[in-house]
Design a protein around this motif. Structure first.
Motif, PDB file in Angstrom:
ATOM      1  N   SER A 155      -2.777  20.866 -17.218  1.00 49.27           N
ATOM      2  CA  SER A 155      -2.490  20.429 -15.649  1.00 49.27           C
ATOM      3  C   SER A 155      -2.251  18.949 -16.008  1.00 49.27           C
ATOM      4  CB  SER A 155      -3.913  20.659 -15.152  1.00 49.27           C
ATOM      5  OG  SER A 155      -4.799  19.921 -15.572  1.00 49.27           O
ATOM      6  N   LEU A 156      -2.820  18.141 -16.927  1.00 43.89           N
ATOM      7  CA  LEU A 156      -2.569  16.723 -17.053  1.00 43.89           C
ATOM      8  C   LEU A 156      -1.019  16.475 -17.303  1.00 43.89           C
ATOM      9  CD1 LEU A 156      -5.920  15.567 -18.645  1.00 43.89           C
ATOM     10  CD2 LEU A 156      -5.011  14.996 -16.420  1.00 43.89           C
ATOM     11  N   HIS A 157      -0.462  17.345 -18.024  1.00 45.81           N
ATOM     12  CA  HIS A 157       0.765  17.103 -18.521  1.00 45.81           C
ATOM     13  C   HIS A 157       1.818  17.465 -17.224  1.00 45.81           C
ATOM     14  CE1 HIS A 157       4.550  18.158 -20.745  1.00 45.81           C
ATOM     15  NE2 HIS A 157       4.745  19.094 -19.730  1.00 45.81           N
ATOM     16  N   HIS A 158       1.364  18.272 -16.619  1.00 45.93           N
ATOM     17  CA  HIS A 158       2.248  18.644 -15.270  1.00 45.93           C
ATOM     18  C   HIS A 158       2.106  17.481 -14.350  1.00 45.93           C
ATOM     19  CE1 HIS A 158       3.791  22.506 -16.272  1.00 45.93           C
ATOM     20  NE2 HIS A 158       2.423  23.096 -16.528  1.00 45.93           N
ATOM     21  N   ILE A 210       4.155  12.490 -11.133  1.00 45.96           N
ATOM     22  CA  ILE A 210       3.946  11.106 -10.953  1.00 45.96           C
ATOM     23  C   ILE A 210       5.462  10.530 -11.419  1.00 45.96           C
ATOM     24  CG2 ILE A 210       2.952   9.196 -12.035  1.00 45.96           C
ATOM     25  CD1 ILE A 210       0.352  10.686 -12.222  1.00 45.96           C
ATOM     26  N   VAL A 211       6.232  10.979 -12.701  1.00 39.13           N
ATOM     27  CA  VAL A 211       7.330  10.385 -12.883  1.00 39.13           C
ATOM     28  C   VAL A 211       8.322  10.799 -11.793  1.00 39.13           C
ATOM     29  CG1 VAL A 211       9.178  10.867 -14.676  1.00 39.13           C
ATOM     30  CG2 VAL A 211       6.813  10.399 -15.282  1.00 39.13           C
ATOM     31  N   ALA A 212       8.293  12.014 -11.404  1.00 41.34           N
ATOM     32  CA  ALA A 212       9.045  12.444 -10.262  1.00 41.34           C
ATOM     33  C   ALA A 212       9.199  11.463  -9.194  1.00 41.34           C
ATOM     34  CB  ALA A 212       9.099  13.872 -10.077  1.00 41.34           C
ATOM     35  N   GLN A 244       7.814   8.513  -8.909  1.00 41.99           N
ATOM     36  CA  GLN A 244       8.344   7.162  -9.174  1.00 41.99           C
ATOM     37  C   GLN A 244       9.742   7.229  -8.992  1.00 41.99           C
ATOM     38  OE1 GLN A 244       9.740   5.628 -12.238  1.00 41.99           O
ATOM     39  NE2 GLN A 244       9.570   3.727 -11.373  1.00 41.99           N
ATOM     40  N   ARG A 245      10.489   8.081  -9.725  1.00 39.28           N
ATOM     41  CA  ARG A 245      11.929   8.076  -9.709  1.00 39.28           C
ATOM     42  C   ARG A 245      12.481   8.225  -8.268  1.00 39.28           C
ATOM     43  NH1 ARG A 245      12.749  12.129 -14.757  1.00 39.28           N
ATOM     44  NH2 ARG A 245      12.675  10.641 -16.390  1.00 39.28           N
ATOM     45  N   GLY A 246      11.632   8.967  -7.522  1.00 37.26           N
ATOM     46  CA  GLY A 246      12.236   9.282  -5.942  1.00 37.26           C
ATOM     47  C   GLY A 246      12.086   7.964  -5.374  1.00 37.26           C
ATOM     48  N   SER A 247      10.949   7.265  -5.645  1.00 36.67           N
ATOM     49  CA  SER A 247      10.501   5.969  -5.108  1.00 36.67           C
ATOM     50  C   SER A 247      11.869   4.830  -5.364  1.00 36.67           C
ATOM     51  CB  SER A 247       9.285   5.546  -5.527  1.00 36.67           C
ATOM     52  OG  SER A 247       9.060   4.090  -5.055  1.00 36.67           O
ATOM     53  N   GLN A 248      12.119   4.793  -6.657  1.00 38.56           N
ATOM     54  CA  GLN A 248      13.538   4.027  -7.094  1.00 38.56           C
ATOM     55  C   GLN A 248      14.708   4.122  -6.248  1.00 38.56           C
ATOM     56  OE1 GLN A 248      13.692   4.386 -11.230  1.00 38.56           O
ATOM     57  NE2 GLN A 248      11.970   2.725 -11.763  1.00 38.56           N
ATOM     58  N   HIS A 249      14.848   5.643  -6.278  1.00 46.85           N
ATOM     59  CA  HIS A 249      15.958   5.893  -5.456  1.00 46.85           C
ATOM     60  C   HIS A 249      16.075   5.383  -3.964  1.00 46.85           C
ATOM     61  CE1 HIS A 249      17.967   8.180  -8.247  1.00 46.85           C
ATOM     62  NE2 HIS A 249      16.880   8.968  -8.842  1.00 46.85           N
TER      63      HIS A 249
END
Length: 107
Positions: free
Chosen positions: A82-85, A90-92, A94-99
């Motif tokens: 669950s922590l892996h997912h 969180i990475v997704a 963060q990437r969406g926020s950058q876009h």
């Protein structure tokens, strides 16, 4: 204030813990407590809204080092997965926020 205390107490009561060789009270569950605030200064038409998320994640332990077995071992595997997912989410985000911040990029 009383509602918040009651909810925090309920969460504490429902919290799952288990003893492992590495930790006497290893948290076995995740908890999220979200607070939504709205404020408006007396002499201003502006309303400010805020969100505060308090997150308590289950303990991630190296399965080989804990020397646990049975139900606690299966819990540890599920917690780690669950922590892996969660990391991927969180990475997704963060990437969406950058876009969103960069209007020249296309998705």
């Amino acid at each position: 204030e009383e509602v918040a205390r009651s909810l925090l107490f309920q969460g504490r009561t429902n919290r799952k813990v288990a003893e492992t060789p590495m930790n006497k009270r290893s948290s076995r569950s995740h908890a999220v407590f979200s607070i939504y605030l709205t404020s408006k200064p007396k002499d201003s038409p502006v309303t400010v809204q805020s969100k505060l998320h308090l997150v308590d994640l289950a303990g991630s332990e190296r399965v080989a080092k804990t020397r646990v077995s049975g139900h606690v071992l299966e819990e540890a595997k599920h917690i780690n997965l669950s922590l892996h997912h969660l990391e991927h989410v969180i990475v997704a985000l963060q990437r969406g926020s950058q876009h969103q911040k960069s209007p020249n990029k296309t998705r």
